[in-house]
Write an enzyme that holds these catalytic residues in place. Structure first.
Site, PDB file in Angstrom:
ATOM      1  N   GLY A  28      -1.102   3.497   9.875  1.00  0.00           N
ATOM      2  CA  GLY A  28      -2.296   4.336   9.860  1.00  0.00           C
ATOM      3  C   GLY A  28      -1.920   5.767  10.105  1.00  0.00           C
ATOM      4  O   GLY A  28      -1.337   6.081  11.139  1.00  0.00           O
ATOM      5  N   ASN A 101      -7.548  -3.380  15.225  1.00  0.00           N
ATOM      6  CA  ASN A 101      -6.996  -3.429  13.877  1.00  0.00           C
ATOM      7  C   ASN A 101      -7.745  -4.512  13.124  1.00  0.00           C
ATOM      8  O   ASN A 101      -7.764  -5.660  13.558  1.00  0.00           O
ATOM      9  CB  ASN A 101      -5.495  -3.747  13.936  1.00  0.00           C
ATOM     10  N   SER A 301       8.779   0.613   0.123  1.00  0.00           N
ATOM     11  CA  SER A 301       8.559  -0.776   0.533  1.00  0.00           C
ATOM     12  C   SER A 301       9.157  -1.831  -0.395  1.00  0.00           C
ATOM     13  O   SER A 301       9.236  -2.992  -0.023  1.00  0.00           O
ATOM     14  CB  SER A 301       7.062  -1.029   0.715  1.00  0.00           C
ATOM     15  N   ASP A 363       8.433  -2.738  -7.857  1.00  0.00           N
ATOM     16  CA  ASP A 363       7.594  -2.315  -6.733  1.00  0.00           C
ATOM     17  C   ASP A 363       7.122  -3.553  -5.986  1.00  0.00           C
ATOM     18  O   ASP A 363       7.120  -4.663  -6.531  1.00  0.00           O
ATOM     19  CB  ASP A 363       6.410  -1.465  -7.202  1.00  0.00           C
ATOM     20  N   ASP A 364       6.709  -3.329  -4.710  1.00  0.00           N
ATOM     21  CA  ASP A 364       6.240  -4.488  -3.933  1.00  0.00           C
ATOM     22  C   ASP A 364       4.890  -4.965  -4.440  1.00  0.00           C
ATOM     23  O   ASP A 364       4.586  -6.148  -4.413  1.00  0.00           O
ATOM     24  CB  ASP A 364       6.147  -4.128  -2.447  1.00  0.00           C
TER      25      ASP A 364
HETATM   26  O1  LIG Z   1      -0.740   0.674  -7.184  1.00  0.00           O
HETATM   27  P1  LIG Z   1      -0.955   1.627  -6.070  1.00  0.00           P
HETATM   28  O2  LIG Z   1      -2.418   1.813  -5.804  1.00  0.00           O
HETATM   29  O3  LIG Z   1      -0.220   2.909  -6.244  1.00  0.00           O
HETATM   30  O4  LIG Z   1      -0.439   0.943  -4.729  1.00  0.00           O
HETATM   31  C1  LIG Z   1       0.789   0.315  -4.590  1.00  0.00           C
HETATM   32  C2  LIG Z   1       1.853   1.282  -4.157  1.00  0.00           C
HETATM   33  O5  LIG Z   1       1.502   1.903  -2.898  1.00  0.00           O
HETATM   34  C3  LIG Z   1       2.435   1.547  -1.909  1.00  0.00           C
HETATM   35  O6  LIG Z   1       3.389   2.581  -1.700  1.00  0.00           O
HETATM   36  P2  LIG Z   1       3.236   3.726  -0.604  1.00  0.00           P
HETATM   37  O7  LIG Z   1       3.578   5.016  -1.209  1.00  0.00           O
HETATM   38  O8  LIG Z   1       1.897   3.652   0.050  1.00  0.00           O
HETATM   39  O9  LIG Z   1       4.266   3.378   0.565  1.00  0.00           O
HETATM   40  P3  LIG Z   1       5.824   3.009   0.619  1.00  0.00           P
HETATM   41  O10 LIG Z   1       6.574   4.308   0.696  1.00  0.00           O
HETATM   42  O11 LIG Z   1       5.941   2.211   1.871  1.00  0.00           O
HETATM   43  O12 LIG Z   1       6.218   2.215  -0.572  1.00  0.00           O
HETATM   44  C4  LIG Z   1       3.132   0.306  -2.433  1.00  0.00           C
HETATM   45  O13 LIG Z   1       4.433   0.183  -1.904  1.00  0.00           O
HETATM   46  C5  LIG Z   1       3.171   0.555  -3.918  1.00  0.00           C
HETATM   47  O14 LIG Z   1       4.238   1.422  -4.235  1.00  0.00           O
HETATM   48  N1  LIG Z   2      -7.329  -0.599   9.192  1.00  0.00           N
HETATM   49  C1  LIG Z   2      -7.934  -0.927  10.316  1.00  0.00           C
HETATM   50  O1  LIG Z   2      -7.497  -1.792  11.051  1.00  0.00           O
HETATM   51  C2  LIG Z   2      -9.238  -0.200  10.591  1.00  0.00           C
HETATM   52  C3  LIG Z   2      -9.945  -0.499  11.890  1.00  0.00           C
HETATM   53  C4  LIG Z   2     -11.413  -0.094  11.833  1.00  0.00           C
HETATM   54  N2  LIG Z   2     -12.139  -0.955  10.928  1.00  0.00           N
HETATM   55  C5  LIG Z   2     -11.553   1.376  11.438  1.00  0.00           C
HETATM   56  O2  LIG Z   2     -11.920   1.674  10.323  1.00  0.00           O
HETATM   57  O3  LIG Z   2     -11.264   2.228  12.250  1.00  0.00           O
HETATM   58 MG   LIG Z   3       5.404   2.011  -2.482  1.00  0.00          MG
END
Ligand SMILES: O=P(O)(O)OC[C@H]1O[C@H](OP(=O)(O)OP(=O)(O)O)[C@H](O)[C@@H]1O
Ligand SMILES: NC(=O)CC[C@H](N)C(=O)O
Ligand SMILES: [Mg+2]
Length: 489
Positions: A28, A101, A301, A363-364
């Site tokens: 977050g 959370n 990731s 990608d993940d």
């Molecule tokens: O299809 P999308 O809506 O783009 O979402 C998926 C992407 O977002 C995340 O990356 P992010 O940049 O958030 O974090 P990371 O650096 O941990 O990979 C995830 O790892 C993918 O790469």
């Molecule tokens: N991602 C979360 O865990 C969010 C917790 C809570 N629902 C908020 O919006 O603050």
């Molecule tokens: Mg990513």
């Protein structure tokens, strides 16, 4: 997906909560807060921004007390305003601060009930403030203040609150209370440290928070279990509701958690490597005569999975995109415009890894397609002959309602599209997704530690049940469009 942490120590704990939050920052990026309990007061400091922005020396010096909780926020309910940063506080009964959370799916009904029946006003749109007031109401009138009364209050929360939730709270005069929803959708782990003055305990979203603070992982908090650590450092644990099916969120393993964490006794790093293995095997099944020259991960990731894909295929793994370490995670940013801009700011190709090659980008996950669409384009501009794309998770086709901000089906690139349509939209020469059974087996691992998951964003099955009106409401309030309209006000 927010990060939470709670510590009961023998000395002031604020600095350790801060360190813990720093390593939970990936959960977050929007807001952060800490509450500590002195003998007679709860001290609270919170605001919008990264952990390191919210706290300065002066703020930290004020935070005395050997019991405390911390939170870093990724909003999934209410607004992004700093009045909804956590922890939340109520003065009655006793003085309670709480951080959460997850997401309650019956927050509206509870808010109404709290007002009409319990005479409590929830002053923000946050579901977490609703949860705090339910807990406070259940605590009120129970005597004497003890672990036993806290357990009874948590049972009341379980009766009333529906959704995904992992919670830490500090109750003045008692200590720390922590609990996990009856399906264990959101993670929560218990740690212990033995010092000269006796044992100290911590709970956190991910075990990585313990590494920096010197705690050792003891075990996961069980679905429907509450932990109370009293001010004198004694640990009490109680199953406060008959647990439902244990369905931890599979997206924690795919994307949210750090690879150096253990969640529900499974290493996130190993789970991701197994995802890569399964994905590599599927690619070999579908394209035994593939022409891939190089496997390139999309940082960060996907790295663990991508490396294993390359190993299974027996071809080179190359870091073709360099990540700007000063740009955060794009998926958890609040608006689409910001996410789209951030991909280019965050990732830049090394052309010589692409020129005249057939590359497989891994990608993940592909959620809105924000990242993959731009990455495929970048790979082409960098000179790739062909660009293939593989996702270590299946197509995301359904909203998440348990703490990940994917509120609207329409925003998901895979919504009502088959793989060839998505392939066209992303502009790649071939697209391959992991199968859900493979993903679940990969996380569960050879020891089959977990049988069920919350895989709702892949299969549309919601363990708590959810009415269609709820999805409609969430879409109305939390779609990118709705958020942009709110920001414009
Ligand atoms: O299809 P999308 O809506 O783009 O979402 C998926 C992407 O977002 C995340 O990356 P992010 O940049 O958030 O974090 P990371 O650096 O941990 O990979 C995830 O790892 C993918 O790469
Ligand atoms: N991602 C979360 O865990 C969010 C917790 C809570 N629902 C908020 O919006 O603050
Ligand atoms: Mg990513």
């Amino acid at each position: 997906m927010c990060g939470i942490i709670g510590i009961v120590g023998h000395q002031d704990v604020a600095a350790q909560l801060y360190d813990g939050l720093l390593v939970l920052q990936h959960r977050g990026q929007d807001a952060a807060g800490i509450a500590t309990a002195d003998r007679h007061r709860l001290l609270l400091h919170k605001g919008n921004g990264l952990v390191s922005d919210v706290f300065d020396d002066a703020a930290m010096r004020r935070m005395v007390g050997h019991v405390g909780i911390g939170h870093c926020r990724y909003p999934t309910a209410g607004s992004e305003g700093d009045d909804e940063a956590q922890p939340f506080y109520v003065n009655s009964p006793y003085g309670i601060a709480l951080a959460h959370n997850g997401n309650l799916i019956n927050a509206d009904a509870l808010r109404e009930e709290l007002f009409q029946q319990d005479r409590r006003n929830v002053n923000t749109e946050s579901d977490s403030e609703v949860l705090l007031n339910v807990f406070a109401h259940e605590m009120a009138g129970l005597e004497p203040l003890s672990a036993e009364t806290a357990f009874r209050a948590v049972s009341g929360v379980y009766r009333r609150c529906v959704g995904g939730y992992a919670v830490v709270a500090t109750v003045l005069g008692l200590g720390l209370v922590a609990f996990r929803d009856p399906n264990g959708i959101r993670p929560l782990v218990l740690g212990k440290r033995s010092g000269a003055s006796g044992d100290e305990y911590a709970v956190a979203s991910e075990s990585v928070a313990f590494d920096l603070t010197g705690f050792k992982r003891v075990r996961d908090v069980q679905p429907g279990e509450a932990i109370v650590i009293t001010n004198d450092g004694t640990l009490h644990a109680r199953q406060c509701v008959t647990p439902g099916t244990h369905t931890p969120c599979i997206f924690e393993y795919v994307y949210f958690a750090r690879p150096d964490s253990m969640i529900d006794d499974i290493s996130v790093h190993k789970a991701r490597m197994r995802m890569g293995q399964k994905l590599g095997e599927k690619i070999l099944r579908l394209r035994p005569d593939h022409d891939i020259d190089t496997v390139i991960p999309i940082p960060d990731s996907s790295r663990d999975a991508a490396l294993e894909v390359a190993n299974v295929l027996g071809i080179k793994y190359r870091e073709g995109f360099i990540k700007n370490r000063y740009v955060g995670r794009t998926f958890i940013m609040p608006g689409q415009e910001m996410r789209a801009k951030s991909v280019r700011r965050k990732l830049n190709p090394i052309p010589l890894e692409f020129r005249n090659r057939v590359v497989l980008l891994v990608d993940d996950s592909i959620v809105r397609g924000t990242t993959s669409r731009q990455i495929v384009q970048m790979a082409r501009e960098a000179g790739a002959r062909k660009v293939y794309l593989a996702s270590a998770a299946p197509p995301v086709r359904h909203p998440n309602i348990y703490g990940i901000d994917m509120p609207s089906r329409e925003e998901l690139i895979a919504h009502q599209r088959d793989e060839s349509e998505i392939e066209k939209l992303l502009g790649c020469d071939w697209l391959v997704y992991q199968d859900l059974t493979d993903l679940e087996e990969a996380v569960s691992g050879p020891k089959q530690r977990l049988e069920h998951f919350d895989s709702s964003c892949f299969n549309g099955e919601y363990v708590t049940g959810a009415a269609e009106e709820y999805f409609e409401r969430v879409r109305r309030l939390r779609s990118d469009e709705a958020k942009a309209d709110r920001r414009a006000l």
